[in-house]
Motif scaffolding. Structure first.
Motif, PDB file in Angstrom:
ATOM      1  N   ALA A   1       0.835  -1.213   0.000  1.00 14.53           N
ATOM      2  CA  ALA A   1       0.000   0.000   0.000  1.00 14.53           C
ATOM      3  C   ALA A   1       0.866   1.258   0.000  1.00 14.53           C
ATOM      4  O   ALA A   1       0.480   2.290  -0.524  1.00 14.53           O
ATOM      5  CB  ALA A   1      -0.938  -0.013   1.206  1.00 14.53           C
ATOM      6  N   ALA A   2       2.043   1.158   0.623  1.00 15.63           N
ATOM      7  CA  ALA A   2       2.926   2.339   0.657  1.00 15.63           C
ATOM      8  C   ALA A   2       3.792   2.426  -0.595  1.00 15.63           C
ATOM      9  O   ALA A   2       4.289   3.504  -0.934  1.00 15.63           O
ATOM     10  CB  ALA A   2       3.821   2.272   1.892  1.00 15.63           C
ATOM     11  N   GLY A   3       3.951   1.300  -1.303  1.00  9.08           N
ATOM     12  CA  GLY A   3       4.949   1.194  -2.364  1.00  9.08           C
ATOM     13  C   GLY A   3       4.536   1.776  -3.697  1.00  9.08           C
ATOM     14  O   GLY A   3       4.456   1.041  -4.692  1.00  9.08           O
ATOM     15  N   GLU A   4       4.264   3.054  -3.731  1.00  6.00           N
ATOM     16  CA  GLU A   4       3.885   3.708  -4.990  1.00  6.00           C
ATOM     17  C   GLU A   4       4.195   5.201  -4.803  1.00  6.00           C
ATOM     18  O   GLU A   4       3.961   5.746  -3.720  1.00  6.00           O
ATOM     19  CB  GLU A   4       2.381   3.468  -5.216  1.00  6.00           C
ATOM     20  CG  GLU A   4       1.867   3.710  -6.609  1.00  6.00           C
ATOM     21  CD  GLU A   4       1.539   5.169  -6.843  1.00  6.00           C
ATOM     22  OE1 GLU A   4       1.492   5.576  -8.009  1.00  6.00           O
ATOM     23  OE2 GLU A   4       1.347   5.912  -5.846  1.00  6.00           O
ATOM     24  N   PRO A   5       4.737   5.874  -5.848  1.00  6.01           N
ATOM     25  CA  PRO A   5       5.224   7.242  -5.628  1.00  6.01           C
ATOM     26  C   PRO A   5       4.192   8.211  -5.041  1.00  6.01           C
ATOM     27  O   PRO A   5       4.482   8.920  -4.070  1.00  6.01           O
ATOM     28  CB  PRO A   5       5.659   7.688  -7.036  1.00  6.01           C
ATOM     29  CG  PRO A   5       5.962   6.425  -7.761  1.00  6.01           C
ATOM     30  CD  PRO A   5       5.059   5.375  -7.206  1.00  6.01           C
ATOM     31  N   THR A   6       2.953   8.207  -5.582  1.00  2.00           N
ATOM     32  CA  THR A   6       1.966   9.169  -5.046  1.00  2.00           C
ATOM     33  C   THR A   6       1.661   8.850  -3.586  1.00  2.00           C
ATOM     34  O   THR A   6       1.493   9.739  -2.754  1.00  2.00           O
ATOM     35  CB  THR A   6       0.657   9.110  -5.868  1.00  2.00           C
ATOM     36  OG1 THR A   6       0.957   9.439  -7.205  1.00  2.00           O
ATOM     37  CG2 THR A   6      -0.386  10.068  -5.323  1.00  2.00           C
ATOM     38  N   ARG A   7       1.603   7.556  -3.292  1.00  2.00           N
ATOM     39  CA  ARG A   7       1.245   7.182  -1.911  1.00  2.00           C
ATOM     40  C   ARG A   7       2.353   7.545  -0.934  1.00  2.00           C
ATOM     41  O   ARG A   7       2.085   7.931   0.198  1.00  2.00           O
ATOM     42  CB  ARG A   7       0.911   5.689  -1.856  1.00  2.00           C
ATOM     43  CG  ARG A   7      -0.403   5.424  -2.580  1.00  2.00           C
ATOM     44  CD  ARG A   7      -0.809   3.983  -2.480  1.00  2.00           C
ATOM     45  NE  ARG A   7      -1.204   3.501  -3.794  1.00  2.00           N
ATOM     46  CZ  ARG A   7      -0.917   2.306  -4.280  1.00  2.00           C
ATOM     47  NH1 ARG A   7      -0.237   1.434  -3.550  1.00  2.00           N
ATOM     48  NH2 ARG A   7      -1.326   1.974  -5.468  1.00  2.00           N
ATOM     49  N   LEU A   8       3.597   7.451  -1.386  1.00  2.00           N
ATOM     50  CA  LEU A   8       4.695   7.902  -0.514  1.00  2.00           C
ATOM     51  C   LEU A   8       4.580   9.405  -0.276  1.00  2.00           C
ATOM     52  O   LEU A   8       4.806   9.893   0.828  1.00  2.00           O
ATOM     53  CB  LEU A   8       6.049   7.600  -1.158  1.00  2.00           C
ATOM     54  CG  LEU A   8       6.513   6.147  -1.100  1.00  2.00           C
ATOM     55  CD1 LEU A   8       7.847   5.997  -1.816  1.00  2.00           C
ATOM     56  CD2 LEU A   8       6.653   5.681   0.343  1.00  2.00           C
ATOM     57  N   ARG A   9       4.191  10.126  -1.317  1.00  2.00           N
ATOM     58  CA  ARG A   9       4.032  11.581  -1.166  1.00  2.00           C
ATOM     59  C   ARG A   9       2.918  11.880  -0.155  1.00  2.00           C
ATOM     60  O   ARG A   9       3.030  12.784   0.669  1.00  2.00           O
ATOM     61  CB  ARG A   9       3.705  12.220  -2.522  1.00  2.00           C
ATOM     62  CG  ARG A   9       4.877  12.185  -3.499  1.00  2.00           C
ATOM     63  CD  ARG A   9       4.418  12.541  -4.912  1.00  2.00           C
ATOM     64  NE  ARG A   9       3.983  13.918  -5.065  1.00  2.00           N
ATOM     65  CZ  ARG A   9       3.270  14.358  -6.102  1.00  2.00           C
ATOM     66  NH1 ARG A   9       2.909  13.532  -7.081  1.00  2.00           N
ATOM     67  NH2 ARG A   9       2.914  15.611  -6.170  1.00  2.00           N
ATOM     68  N   VAL A  10       1.826  11.083  -0.231  1.00  2.00           N
ATOM     69  CA  VAL A  10       0.706  11.299   0.707  1.00  2.00           C
ATOM     70  C   VAL A  10       1.182  11.072   2.141  1.00  2.00           C
ATOM     71  O   VAL A  10       0.900  11.866   3.046  1.00  2.00           O
ATOM     72  CB  VAL A  10      -0.472  10.347   0.376  1.00  2.00           C
ATOM     73  CG1 VAL A  10      -1.519  10.375   1.480  1.00  2.00           C
ATOM     74  CG2 VAL A  10      -1.100  10.712  -0.963  1.00  2.00           C
ATOM     75  N   LEU A  11       1.943   9.990   2.340  1.00  2.00           N
ATOM     76  CA  LEU A  11       2.423   9.697   3.696  1.00  2.00           C
ATOM     77  C   LEU A  11       3.283  10.841   4.213  1.00  2.00           C
ATOM     78  O   LEU A  11       3.152  11.273   5.363  1.00  2.00           O
ATOM     79  CB  LEU A  11       3.244   8.398   3.704  1.00  2.00           C
ATOM     80  CG  LEU A  11       2.452   7.109   3.510  1.00  2.00           C
ATOM     81  CD1 LEU A  11       3.393   5.910   3.513  1.00  2.00           C
ATOM     82  CD2 LEU A  11       1.389   6.932   4.593  1.00  2.00           C
ATOM     83  N   SER A  12       4.134  11.329   3.331  1.00  2.00           N
ATOM     84  CA  SER A  12       5.032  12.394   3.735  1.00  2.00           C
ATOM     85  C   SER A  12       4.234  13.662   4.089  1.00  2.00           C
ATOM     86  O   SER A  12       4.521  14.342   5.075  1.00  2.00           O
ATOM     87  CB  SER A  12       5.997  12.622   2.572  1.00  2.00           C
ATOM     88  OG  SER A  12       6.793  13.688   2.826  1.00  2.00           O
ATOM     89  N   LEU A  13       3.184  13.954   3.318  1.00  2.00           N
ATOM     90  CA  LEU A  13       2.366  15.146   3.607  1.00  2.00           C
ATOM     91  C   LEU A  13       1.580  14.977   4.905  1.00  2.00           C
ATOM     92  O   LEU A  13       1.502  15.889   5.734  1.00  2.00           O
ATOM     93  CB  LEU A  13       1.395  15.402   2.448  1.00  2.00           C
ATOM     94  CG  LEU A  13       2.030  15.943   1.167  1.00  2.00           C
ATOM     95  CD1 LEU A  13       1.084  15.808  -0.017  1.00  2.00           C
ATOM     96  CD2 LEU A  13       2.424  17.410   1.374  1.00  2.00           C
ATOM     97  N   LEU A  14       1.004  13.768   5.090  1.00  2.00           N
ATOM     98  CA  LEU A  14       0.193  13.561   6.298  1.00  2.00           C
ATOM     99  C   LEU A  14       1.058  13.492   7.558  1.00  2.00           C
ATOM    100  O   LEU A  14       0.549  13.657   8.668  1.00  2.00           O
ATOM    101  CB  LEU A  14      -0.667  12.298   6.163  1.00  2.00           C
ATOM    102  CG  LEU A  14      -1.762  12.352   5.089  1.00  2.00           C
ATOM    103  CD1 LEU A  14      -2.588  11.070   5.094  1.00  2.00           C
ATOM    104  CD2 LEU A  14      -2.696  13.554   5.299  1.00  2.00           C
ATOM    105  N   ALA A  15       2.363  13.238   7.370  1.00  3.93           N
ATOM    106  CA  ALA A  15       3.246  13.262   8.542  1.00  3.93           C
ATOM    107  C   ALA A  15       3.321  14.689   9.088  1.00  3.93           C
ATOM    108  O   ALA A  15       3.643  14.898  10.257  1.00  3.93           O
ATOM    109  CB  ALA A  15       4.633  12.758   8.164  1.00  3.93           C
TER     110      ALA A  15
END
Ligand code: SAM
Length: 318
Positions: free
Chosen positions: A12-26
Motif C-alpha cells: 500500500a505504501a509502495g507507490e510514488p503518489t502514496r509515498l508523497r501522501v504519507l510524507s504530507l500527512l506526517a
C-alpha cells in the motif's frame, strides 16, 4: 504484524503518489481537496490511493460534516513502518509538495487571521450568538474547581473572556493569541475587570514558548475547531499543565452546520469525545468524562473536556 500484513502494508505504501501522501500527512491532517491540490492530481484519483492506504491501515479517514480528512494511522506498528519508509526518502524528493502545502497553509491561515482581525470588535456579542453563554460559563467555572490557581493560561484568549471569568481565582494569568486586534480587546477587558496580574502575549498555540508544567489551569475555549492540527495544539496545551493541574477544552460536539466553514472559518465541525480523550491521554493527562451541555436551537452542542496531570507524590511523603 504478521508477514502477510507487513506485505500488504508495504504494498500500500509502495507507490510514488502514496509515498508523497504519507510524507504530507506526517506534517498534518489534510482534506481530500487539499491533498488533490498539493499533489496536482484529480480528487477521484487521489481518493483511490487514499482508500487503498486506509484499507491497509496506513492512514485513517475521518469524515467531518461534508468533508473527509485523512491522517496517519495512530497504530504504533504502522507508525514505525511509515517513519522508517519516510526516513529513507531524500529530503529533496518532497520539496515541491512541501512548497504547495505551505501555500495551502498560508492561504488558510491568512483567511482565518483576517477573519479574527475583522470580527474582533464584535467578538463578545458573536460568542453568544450560537450557544447559551451563561450555561457554558457556569459549567466551566464548576469544571475548573475552587482554586485559587497559581497560574492560569488561556490559549487563543480572543477578547479575554476566560481570563475575566477565572481571573479572580488566579494569582496570575497569561492570555495568548495570534490576533493583535483580539489582544487589544482583551487588554481593555481585563483592565475594565480590575485584574492586575494578567499578561497578554502575542503567540501561537502550536508553540507557546511557555515553560513546561508551568500552569495549574490551562484553557482552550472555542479554538480547536479553527486549527489545522488540533491534536498538536492539545499536546502543547497539555505540556503546560503542572503536576496536579488541569486542562479544560471547550468546543463543539460533531455537528452539521457546513456554513460555519465559509462564514466563520471553522475547519472542523466539532469533535467526538473519543477523539479528544485520545489526544489528552496521549499527552499524558487523565481525561474525565466530558460535560455535554444541552443543544441550542440550531443543534449545536458544547462539550467541556477536562483532564488532569496526576500530582507527583512528595519525595518525603510518609
Ligand atoms: C473563536 S475565538 C475564541 C476566543 C476565546 N477563547 C473565547 O472563547 O472568547 C478563537 C481565537 O483563537 C485565536 N487563534 C486562532 N488560531 C490561533 C493560534 N494558532 N494560536 C493562537 N491563537 C489562535 C484567534 O485569533 C481567536 O482569537
Amino acid at each position: 504484524m504478521n508477514a502477510d500484513q507487513t506485505v500488504e502494508v508495504l504494498r500500500a505504501a509502495g507507490e510514488p503518489t502514496r509515498l508523497r501522501v504519507l510524507s504530507l500527512l506526517a506534517g498534518e491532517e489534510l482534506s481530500v481537496m487539499e491533498l488533490s491540490r498539493i499533489l496536482e492530481q484529480s480528487q477521484p484519483r487521489v481518493s483511490r490511493h487514499l482508500k487503498l492506504m486506509a484499507d491497509a491501515g496506513l492512514i485513517e479517514r475521518f469524515p467531518d460534516g461534508a468533508r473527509v480528512f485523512y491522517r496517519l494511522s495512530s497504530d504504533p506498528l504502522a507508525r514505525r513502518l511509515i517513519d522508517t519508509v519516510l526516513d529513507l526518502l531524500d529530503a529533496s524528493e518532497g520539496e515541491a509538495d512541501d512548497r504547495r502545502l505551505e501555500e495551502v497553509r498560508r492561504e488558510r491561515e491568512a483567511a482565518a487571521g483576517a477573519y479574527f482581525e475583522r470580527v474582533a470588535p464584535q467578538w463578545d456579542r458573536m460568542r453568544s450568538l450560537y450557544v447559551c453563554e451563561s450555561a457554558v460559563e457556569a459549567a466551566i467555572l464548576e469544571a475548573a474547581g475552587e482554586g485559587p490557581f497559581e497560574r492560569v493560561v488561556d490559549l487563543g484568549t480572543g477578547s479575554g473572556r476566560m481570563l475575566t471569568l477565572l481571573g479572580g481565582k488566579a494569582r496570575m494569568s497569561i492570555g495568548l493569541d495570534l490576533s493583535q486586534n483580539m489582544l487589544n480587546l482583551a487588554r481593555a477587558n481585563v483592565t475594565r475587570a480590575g485584574l492586575e496580574k494578567v499578561e497578554l502575549r502575542h503567540g501561537d498555540i502550536f508553540s507557546t514558548r511557555l515553560p513546561k508544567q508551568s500552569a495549574d489551569l490551562v484553557l482552550v475555549h472555542q479554538v480547536l475547531h479553527y486549527l489545522a492540527d488540533p491534536a498538536t495544539a492539545v499536546a502543547e496545551a497539555s505540556r503546560l499543565v503542572a503536576s496536579g493541574g488541569r486542562l479544560i477544552i471547550v468546543d463543539f460536539a460533531p455537528h452539521k452546520l457546513e456554513q460555519l466553514r465559509e462564514e466563520h472559518q471553522h475547519r472542523r465541525l466539532g469533535f467526538a469525545d473519543d477523539e479528544v480523550k485520545h489526544w489528552l491521554a496521549e499527552a499524558g493527562l487523565q481525561p474525565s468524562a466530558p460535560i455535554v451541555l444541552p443543544p441550542d436551537v440550531e443543534g449545536l452542542t458544547v462539550s467541556i473536556w477536562t483532564a488532569d496531570r496526576p500530582a507527583v507524590a512528595e519525595a518525603n511523603a510518609a
